[in-house]
Enzyme design. Structure first.
Site, mmCIF file in Angstrom:
data_model
loop_
_atom_site.group_PDB
_atom_site.id
_atom_site.type_symbol
_atom_site.label_atom_id
_atom_site.label_comp_id
_atom_site.label_asym_id
_atom_site.label_seq_id
_atom_site.Cartn_x
_atom_site.Cartn_y
_atom_site.Cartn_z
ATOM 1 N N ARG A 247 -0.543 12.106 -8.991
ATOM 2 C CA ARG A 247 0.059 11.129 -8.074
ATOM 3 C C ARG A 247 0.979 11.763 -7.029
ATOM 4 O O ARG A 247 0.884 11.489 -5.842
ATOM 5 C CB ARG A 247 0.840 10.071 -8.871
ATOM 6 C CG ARG A 247 1.375 8.936 -8.003
ATOM 7 C CD ARG A 247 2.041 7.841 -8.810
ATOM 8 N NE ARG A 247 1.177 7.298 -9.834
ATOM 9 C CZ ARG A 247 0.178 6.430 -9.625
ATOM 10 N NH1 ARG A 247 -0.063 6.024 -8.400
ATOM 11 N NH2 ARG A 247 -0.549 5.992 -10.617
ATOM 12 N N HIS B 133 2.018 -8.993 -1.243
ATOM 13 C CA HIS B 133 1.412 -9.324 -2.533
ATOM 14 C C HIS B 133 1.067 -10.813 -2.558
ATOM 15 O O HIS B 133 1.888 -11.642 -2.145
ATOM 16 C CB HIS B 133 2.372 -8.972 -3.670
ATOM 17 C CG HIS B 133 1.760 -9.190 -5.012
ATOM 18 N ND1 HIS B 133 0.814 -8.341 -5.555
ATOM 19 C CD2 HIS B 133 1.930 -10.191 -5.909
ATOM 20 C CE1 HIS B 133 0.441 -8.810 -6.735
ATOM 21 N NE2 HIS B 133 1.092 -9.927 -6.972
HETATM 22 C C1 GAR Z 1 -4.383 -8.996 0.060
HETATM 23 O O1 GAR Z 1 -4.565 -10.280 -0.482
HETATM 24 C C2 GAR Z 1 -3.104 -8.375 -0.480
HETATM 25 O O2 GAR Z 1 -2.067 -9.295 -0.642
HETATM 26 C C3 GAR Z 1 -3.570 -7.837 -1.805
HETATM 27 O O3 GAR Z 1 -4.833 -7.293 -1.540
HETATM 28 C C4 GAR Z 1 -5.446 -8.031 -0.464
HETATM 29 C C5 GAR Z 1 -5.888 -7.049 0.599
HETATM 30 O O4 GAR Z 1 -6.623 -7.705 1.593
HETATM 31 N N1 GAR Z 1 -2.672 -6.865 -2.335
HETATM 32 C C6 GAR Z 1 -2.339 -6.754 -3.621
HETATM 33 O O5 GAR Z 1 -2.836 -7.430 -4.502
HETATM 34 C C7 GAR Z 1 -1.313 -5.678 -3.927
HETATM 35 N N2 GAR Z 1 -0.827 -5.801 -5.284
HETATM 36 P P1 GAR Z 1 -6.849 -7.050 3.007
HETATM 37 O O6 GAR Z 1 -7.404 -5.640 2.743
HETATM 38 O O7 GAR Z 1 -7.853 -7.926 3.686
HETATM 39 O O8 GAR Z 1 -5.518 -7.012 3.709
#
Ligand code: GAR
Length: 200
Positions: free
Chosen positions: A64, A108
């Protein structure tokens, strides 16, 4: 003019919403670089099409912190002031977080601290909550955990599936990410404990 670095792992619709806001002058900043841990991420393709710097740094097999050192070096190279995680599906190391203190945001799809981690919209449906939403928060080294900048509620309807709820939340995500970036780029905020307090 402040310089944004966008980190994403997939579709990149939040990145596109931010890019639209930048182009329309709703965010007083430029996008210096879009970076992904997945070479095939659709968001990278979109970034290239929009004429932005798009960089892929695959994380496979790397420790990481070793990985995060590569990412931080790339962000430094592009003189990034504020890092925006936009569907970047990796936990950041303490090293990364220390390099950009209160300068990393994440979005989130739930009202944190409810439903951190993967598939937050599915978790919300399973739990039977009537209201969910989305959150933009500062990133610390714990999962979906740092001080909250902007949150907004979204109703959960009886007939909802993961897809319909996700879409309703996504629409709000696109709106509040711009709002949160503007809060953080403005001078008028401070942290009191875990609370992000805006001047007005
Ligand atoms: C979004 O809904 C974001 O909130 C979520 O992934 C999706 C990405 O969509 N993130 C998480 O769950 C982080 N824990 P995108 O690539 O279309 O922006």
């Amino acid at each position: 003019m402040k310089r944004l670095g966008i980190l994403l792992s997939g579709r990149g619709s939040n990145f596109e919403a931010i890019a639209d806001s930048v182009e329309a002058g709703r965010i007083p900043a430029s996008i210096a670089v879009v970076l992904s841990n997945r070479p095939e991420a659709r968001g990278l393709e979109t970034a290239r099409r929009r004429g932005l710097n798009a960089v892929s740094i695959p994380s496979k097999g790397l420790d990481r912190e070793v990985y995060d050192r590569l990412v931080v070096a790339e962000l430094r190279k592009h003189e990034v002031d504020l890092v925006c995680l936009a569907g970047f599906m990796r936990l950041l190391s303490a090293y990364f977080v220390r390099e950009f203190p209160l300068r990393i945001l994440n979005i989130h799809p739930s009202l944190l601290p409810a439903f951190p981690g993967l598939d937050a919209q599915h978790q919300a449906l399973e739990h039977g909550v009537k209201i969910s939403g989305c959150t933009v928060h500062f990133v610390d080294e714990y999962l979906d955990h740092g001080p909250i900048v902007v949150q907004t509620p979204v109703p959960v309807l009886d007939g909802d599936t993961d897809e319909t709820l996700s879409l309703r939340i996504l629409k709000e995500e696109h709106r509040i990410y711009t709002e949160a970036i503007n809060v953080v780029l403005s001078a008028g905020w401070r942290i009191e404990g875990r609370r992000v307090v805006t001047a007005r």
